[in-house]
Enzyme design. Sequence first.
Site, short mmCIF file in Angstrom:
data_model
loop_
_atom_site.label_atom_id
_atom_site.label_comp_id
_atom_site.label_asym_id
_atom_site.label_seq_id
_atom_site.Cartn_x
_atom_site.Cartn_y
_atom_site.Cartn_z
N LEU A 27 0.82 -1.22 0.00
CA LEU A 27 0.00 0.00 0.00
C LEU A 27 0.85 1.26 0.00
O LEU A 27 1.97 1.28 0.50
CB LEU A 27 -0.92 0.02 1.22
CG LEU A 27 -1.81 -1.21 1.41
CD1 LEU A 27 -2.66 -1.04 2.66
CD2 LEU A 27 -2.67 -1.47 0.19
N ASP A 28 0.24 2.32 -0.53
CA ASP A 28 0.90 3.63 -0.48
C ASP A 28 0.23 4.48 0.60
O ASP A 28 -0.61 3.99 1.37
CB ASP A 28 0.89 4.32 -1.85
CG ASP A 28 -0.50 4.59 -2.39
OD1 ASP A 28 -1.49 4.58 -1.61
OD2 ASP A 28 -0.61 4.82 -3.61
N VAL A 29 0.58 5.73 0.67
CA VAL A 29 0.07 6.63 1.70
C VAL A 29 -1.45 6.81 1.62
O VAL A 29 -2.09 7.14 2.61
CB VAL A 29 0.81 8.00 1.64
CG1 VAL A 29 0.44 8.76 0.39
CG2 VAL A 29 0.55 8.83 2.89
#
Length: 153
Positions: A27-29
Site C-alpha cells: 500500500l501507499d500513503v
Amino acid sequence: MQDLHTKMIQLPLLGHQTEIRVRGFHLDVYRHVNNARYLEFLEEARWHYFDEAGLTPLLTTAGCGMAVINIDISYRRSAGFGDDLLITTTFSKVQARKVEVSQTITLKNTGQTVVQAQVVFVAFDLDSNRAISFPAVIQQRFAALLQSEVSRK
C-alpha cells in the site's frame, strides 16, 4: 519456492491464474495498492506461468533471457489491504523474436477488473546481451501454450 502470500492455481477455461493477497507493504500513503506494485504483481504472475509451463529451465538451458520491451497497462479500480487478487495470464501473440501476453487482475470476491495489461518481451543472449530469436524449442512451447489457450476459449 513461492512466497507465503502467493499461490498458483490453474483454472481450465480462464488461462493461468496466480492469486496474491494484498499486504500492508503493497500500500501507499493513500491506503491502496500503488500503481508500481501492480507491475510487480504482473511480473510475479508471468514467472509463475513460465515456471509451471516448463519455460524457465528451457530458457536457462538455451542461455537466453527475456526482456520486457513494452507494457500497455490500464488501471480500472483500486485494491486495498486484505483484498485477494486473481491475475490471469494468457499468451496473445507468439513470433520468432517477440511474445505478447495479456494479463488481467481482478478482485477474487467480486470478479471486478482492477488492471488490464498487454506485455511484450523479447529474447536476448545472456552472454552477448543482444536480442535474438527465441530458440526453436522455446518457440514450440510458446506456440503450444497459445494453441492450448485458443482451444479452451
